[in-house]
Design a protein around this motif. Structure first.
Motif, short mmCIF file in Angstrom:
data_model
loop_
_atom_site.label_atom_id
_atom_site.label_comp_id
_atom_site.label_asym_id
_atom_site.label_seq_id
_atom_site.Cartn_x
_atom_site.Cartn_y
_atom_site.Cartn_z
N ASP A 99 0.86 -1.20 0.00
CA ASP A 99 0.00 0.00 0.00
C ASP A 99 0.89 1.24 0.00
O ASP A 99 0.65 2.20 -0.75
CB ASP A 99 -0.88 0.04 1.26
CG ASP A 99 -2.09 -0.89 1.15
OD1 ASP A 99 -2.35 -1.37 0.03
OD2 ASP A 99 -2.75 -1.13 2.19
N LYS A 100 1.91 1.19 0.85
CA LYS A 100 2.82 2.35 0.96
C LYS A 100 3.54 2.59 -0.37
O LYS A 100 3.68 3.72 -0.83
CB LYS A 100 3.87 2.10 2.07
CG LYS A 100 3.37 2.41 3.45
CD LYS A 100 4.50 2.74 4.42
CE LYS A 100 5.25 1.50 4.86
NZ LYS A 100 6.30 1.67 5.84
N VAL A 101 3.99 1.49 -0.99
CA VAL A 101 4.70 1.59 -2.27
C VAL A 101 3.77 2.24 -3.30
O VAL A 101 4.14 3.18 -4.01
CB VAL A 101 5.16 0.19 -2.77
CG1 VAL A 101 5.69 0.25 -4.20
CG2 VAL A 101 6.18 -0.42 -1.83
N GLU A 102 2.54 1.75 -3.34
CA GLU A 102 1.59 2.24 -4.34
C GLU A 102 1.24 3.71 -4.10
O GLU A 102 1.19 4.51 -5.05
CB GLU A 102 0.33 1.38 -4.29
CG GLU A 102 -0.40 1.37 -5.61
CD GLU A 102 -1.42 0.24 -5.71
OE1 GLU A 102 -1.62 -0.51 -4.72
OE2 GLU A 102 -2.03 0.13 -6.78
N GLN A 103 1.06 4.05 -2.83
CA GLN A 103 0.71 5.44 -2.52
C GLN A 103 1.84 6.40 -2.89
O GLN A 103 1.60 7.49 -3.40
CB GLN A 103 0.41 5.59 -1.02
CG GLN A 103 -1.04 5.25 -0.68
CD GLN A 103 -1.18 4.83 0.78
OE1 GLN A 103 -0.35 5.16 1.62
NE2 GLN A 103 -2.24 4.10 1.08
N ALA A 104 3.09 5.98 -2.66
CA ALA A 104 4.23 6.85 -2.98
C ALA A 104 4.38 6.99 -4.49
O ALA A 104 4.93 7.98 -4.98
CB ALA A 104 5.50 6.30 -2.36
N GLY A 105 3.89 6.02 -5.24
CA GLY A 105 3.91 6.09 -6.71
C GLY A 105 5.23 5.64 -7.31
O GLY A 105 6.24 5.53 -6.63
N ALA A 106 5.19 5.41 -8.63
CA ALA A 106 6.38 4.93 -9.34
C ALA A 106 7.27 6.12 -9.69
O ALA A 106 6.77 7.24 -9.84
CB ALA A 106 5.96 4.21 -10.62
N PRO A 107 8.60 5.92 -9.78
CA PRO A 107 9.30 4.65 -9.53
C PRO A 107 9.50 4.42 -8.04
O PRO A 107 9.58 5.36 -7.26
CB PRO A 107 10.65 4.85 -10.22
CG PRO A 107 10.89 6.33 -10.16
CD PRO A 107 9.54 6.98 -10.22
N ALA A 108 9.59 3.16 -7.68
CA ALA A 108 9.81 2.81 -6.27
C ALA A 108 11.04 1.92 -6.17
O ALA A 108 11.34 1.17 -7.11
CB ALA A 108 8.59 2.06 -5.75
N ASN A 109 11.73 2.04 -5.04
CA ASN A 109 12.85 1.14 -4.81
C ASN A 109 12.31 -0.11 -4.13
O ASN A 109 11.98 -0.10 -2.94
CB ASN A 109 13.90 1.82 -3.92
CG ASN A 109 15.04 0.88 -3.58
OD1 ASN A 109 15.16 -0.21 -4.15
ND2 ASN A 109 15.88 1.29 -2.65
N LEU A 110 12.21 -1.19 -4.88
CA LEU A 110 11.61 -2.41 -4.34
C LEU A 110 12.40 -2.99 -3.17
O LEU A 110 11.88 -3.77 -2.38
CB LEU A 110 11.46 -3.46 -5.45
CG LEU A 110 10.33 -4.46 -5.21
CD1 LEU A 110 8.97 -3.80 -5.30
CD2 LEU A 110 10.42 -5.61 -6.19
N MET A 111 13.66 -2.58 -3.05
CA MET A 111 14.47 -3.08 -1.94
C MET A 111 13.95 -2.60 -0.59
O MET A 111 14.14 -3.26 0.42
CB MET A 111 15.94 -2.66 -2.10
CG MET A 111 16.73 -3.56 -2.98
SD MET A 111 16.42 -5.30 -2.67
CE MET A 111 17.08 -5.51 -1.03
N ASP A 112 13.33 -1.41 -0.57
CA ASP A 112 12.78 -0.93 0.70
C ASP A 112 11.75 -1.93 1.21
O ASP A 112 11.72 -2.28 2.38
CB ASP A 112 12.12 0.45 0.52
CG ASP A 112 13.17 1.52 0.22
OD1 ASP A 112 14.35 1.26 0.51
OD2 ASP A 112 12.79 2.59 -0.31
N PHE A 113 10.92 -2.39 0.28
CA PHE A 113 9.90 -3.37 0.62
C PHE A 113 10.55 -4.72 0.97
O PHE A 113 10.23 -5.35 1.98
CB PHE A 113 8.94 -3.51 -0.58
CG PHE A 113 8.16 -4.78 -0.63
CD1 PHE A 113 7.10 -4.99 0.26
CD2 PHE A 113 8.46 -5.77 -1.56
CE1 PHE A 113 6.38 -6.18 0.21
CE2 PHE A 113 7.74 -6.95 -1.60
CZ PHE A 113 6.69 -7.16 -0.72
#
Ligand code: HEM
Length: 408
Positions: A132-146
Motif C-alpha cells: 500500500d505504501k509503495v503504491e501510494q508513494a507512486g512509481a518509480p519505487a525502490n523495491l528493496m525498501d519493501f
C-alpha cells in the motif's frame, strides 16, 4: 574415476569475479569441466579445496560425520580476517556436534511447515500493508525498501521486538555480514547487538507472552537447556538468518523475473506454479555471489561421489551454492529459468544436512506470498532503470541490490 588435478604452487585467488549482472563466476563453469575439485587461495592467504559439482556439494554438505563446521583450532583456515558471521562460535551455523543438536531442538517447533503455514495470513497482511505504501508513494519505487522491510517485520513479530527497532537491527545485521568494515565498528556493533538481545530477554521475562522468544526464555530459565549466552546467540542467529537472506533473494528473484518476461507471464497465468517457481528462481539467482557459502573441514579422507577427487583429512572445502545450481549435469541449460524441469536432484539453496536452513519453510511462504502480491497488484511491473545500470552490493556476504527501481 578422474585423476586428482595437479595442484599449482600458488593456487588461484578465490573468490573469482562474478559474471555479468552478478551471475555465477564464469570460472566455475570452466573449472567444473577441467578440475571440479581444485585448491584455491582464500582472501586471508589460507588455502581450501573448492568443489563445484552439484553431487559433490550435496555429498559434502550432507555428510555431518566426515565434515565439520568446527573451525575453532587456531590454525584452521579462515575465509576472511574480519567477519563476525564466520568468527562467532556461538552462531548456530558455526556450532557443531551435540551442542548444535541441542540448540536446534529448542527452536525446531517454531519452524515446522505447519507453523510456517500458520504465519501465512500474517505475512500476507504485512505484505499488503507495505505494498500500500509503495503504491501510494507512486512509481518509480525502490523495491528493496519493501524487500528488506518484510523479513524484519516478520522476525520482529516472532521475537516480540518493537517494529521501530527494525532499522537499528538492520544496521547490526549488516555489520555481521560485512567483511569490509573496520574492526572497531564490528566490535561496537557486536557489543550493542548483544546488549540489545539481553535487554530484550529481560524485558520479556518481566512481561511474558507466547512467542518464540518466550520459548527461548523458558528453555533457559525453566528447563535449563540454554546458557544466558546461548539465549542471546539464539536471538542473534534468528535475526541474522532471517533478514538479509530474504531481502536479497527477493530482489534477485524479481530481477530474474523482470528480465525473463515469459516466466513472469507464466506465473501471472498460473499461480499453482509458484512453489516450483520459488525453488527454480532461488536456484537461478541465489542470494550471495560466487564467494558465498560456508566452508567445512574434513575429519578424514573423503572421496567425492562424482569422481572429482579426494578431500584429505584436515583440509577445508568450500561449496558454493551457486555452483551447485549451475551444474548442467543436475540442471540442464542452467542459465534458463524453467518451471517444468524434470524431477531434479534438488536445489541446494537452503543447504543440506544438519545445518539445513531452519527458516526454509518460512522463507518459501514469504517468497510465495511476495510474488503473489506483486503479480496481483503490479501485473505490468518493469525496471525503472536499465538492469545493466544497477549497482550490486560489494563487501558483504549477501550480494544483492541496494536499489531495485521499478515502475508499473
Ligand atoms: C531465501 C531465504 C533463505 C535462504 C536462501 C537461506 C539459506 C540458508 C543456508 C544455505 C543455510 C545453511 C548454511 C550451511 O550449512 O552452509 C541456512 C542456515 C540457517 N538459516 Fe537460512 N536461509 C533463508 C532464510 C532464512 C530465514 C527466513 C530464517 C529464520 C527466520 C533462516 C534461519 C537460518 C538459521 C537459523 C540457519 C542456521 C541453521 C543451522 O546451522 O543449524 N533462514 N540458511
Amino acid at each position: 574415476m578422474s585423476e586428482q588435478p595437479q595442484m599449482d604452487d600458488t593456487p588461484a585467488q578465490f573468490p573469482f569475479p562474478d559474471g555479468p549482472l552478478a551471475g555465477p563466476p564464469p570460472e566455475f563453469a570452466r573449472r567444473r569441466e577441467v578440475c571440479p575439485l581444485s585448491e584455491v587461495t582464500l582472501p586471508t592467504g589460507d588455502r581450501a579445496m573448492l568443489a563445484l559439482r552439484h553431487a559433490d556439494i550435496q555429498q559434502i554438505m550432507s555428510d555431518d560425520k566426515r565434515f565439520t563446521r568446527d573451525f575453532s583450532a587456531p590454525d584452521a583456515p579462515r575465509l576472511f580476517d574480519n567477519m563476525l558471521l564466520l568468527e562467532d562460535p556461538s552462531l548456530l551455523i558455526n556450532v557443531h556436534g551435540e551442542d548444535h543438536i541441542r540448540l536446534r531442538r529448542i527452536t525446531a517447533s517454531a519452524f515446522t511447515p505447519r507453523r510456517a503455514e500458520e504465519w501465512r495470513p500474517e505475512i500476507r497482511r504485512i505484505i499488503e500493508e507495505l505494498l500500500d505504501k509503495v503504491e501510494q508513494a507512486g512509481a518509480p519505487a525502490n523495491l528493496m525498501d519493501f524487500a528488506s522491510e518484510l523479513p524484519m517485520r516478520l522476525i520482529c513479530q516472532m521475537l516480540a521486538i518493537p517494529v521501530e527497532d527494525g532499522e537499528q537491527l538492520r544496521k547490526w545485521v549488516a555489520a555481521w555480514l560485512s567483511f569490509a568494515m573496520p574492526r572497531e565498528e564490528l566490535d561496537q556493533a557486536a557489543l550493542e547487538f548483544d546488549n540489545y538481545a539481553l535487554a530484550l530477554a529481560n524485558r520479556r521475562r518481566a512481561n511474558p507472552g507466547d512467542s518464540l522468544i518466550d520459548d527461548l526464555i523458558k528453555a533457559r530459565d525453566v528447563d535449563d537447556r540454554l546458557s544466558e549466552g546461548e539465549l542471546v546467540s539464539a536471538i542473534r542467529s534468528l535475526i541474522i538468518g532471517g533478514n538479509e537472506t530474504i531481502a536479497s533473494s527477493l530482489s534477485r528473484i524479481v530481477f530474474s523475473l523482470l528480465r525473463d518476461r515469459d516466466s513472469w507471464e507464466a506465473l501471472k497465468a498460473d499461480r499453482s506454479l509458484l512453489p516450483v517457481a520459488v525453488e527454480e528462481l532461488l536456484r537461478h539467482n541465489p542470494p550471495g555471489g560466487g564467494g558465498s557459502g560456508l566452508m567445512r573441514l574434513a575429519t578424514e579422507d573423503v572421496e567425492l561421489v562424482s569422481g572429482a577427487g579426494t578431500i584429505r583429512k584436515g583440509q577445508a572445502v568450500f561449496t558454493p551454492l551457486v555452483a551447485a545450481g549451475y551444474d548442467a549435469e543436475a540442471f540442464p541449460e542452467p542459465e534458463r529459468i524453467r518451471f517444468d524441469r524434470p524431477k531434479s536432484p534438488g536445489t541446494m539453496q537452503f543447504g543440506a544436512g544438519r545445518h539445513y536452513c531452519q527458516g526454509a519453510h518460512l522463507a518459501r511462504v514469504e517468497l510465495e506470498e511476495c510474488l503473489t502480491a506483486l503479480l496481483d497488484r503490479f501485473p505490468n511491473l518493469h525496471f525503472a532503470t536499465a538492469p545493466e545500470d544497477l549497482a550490486w552490493s560489494e563487501g558483504s556476504y549477501g550480494i544483492g541490490l541496494p536499489e531495485l527501481p521499478v515502475a508499473w
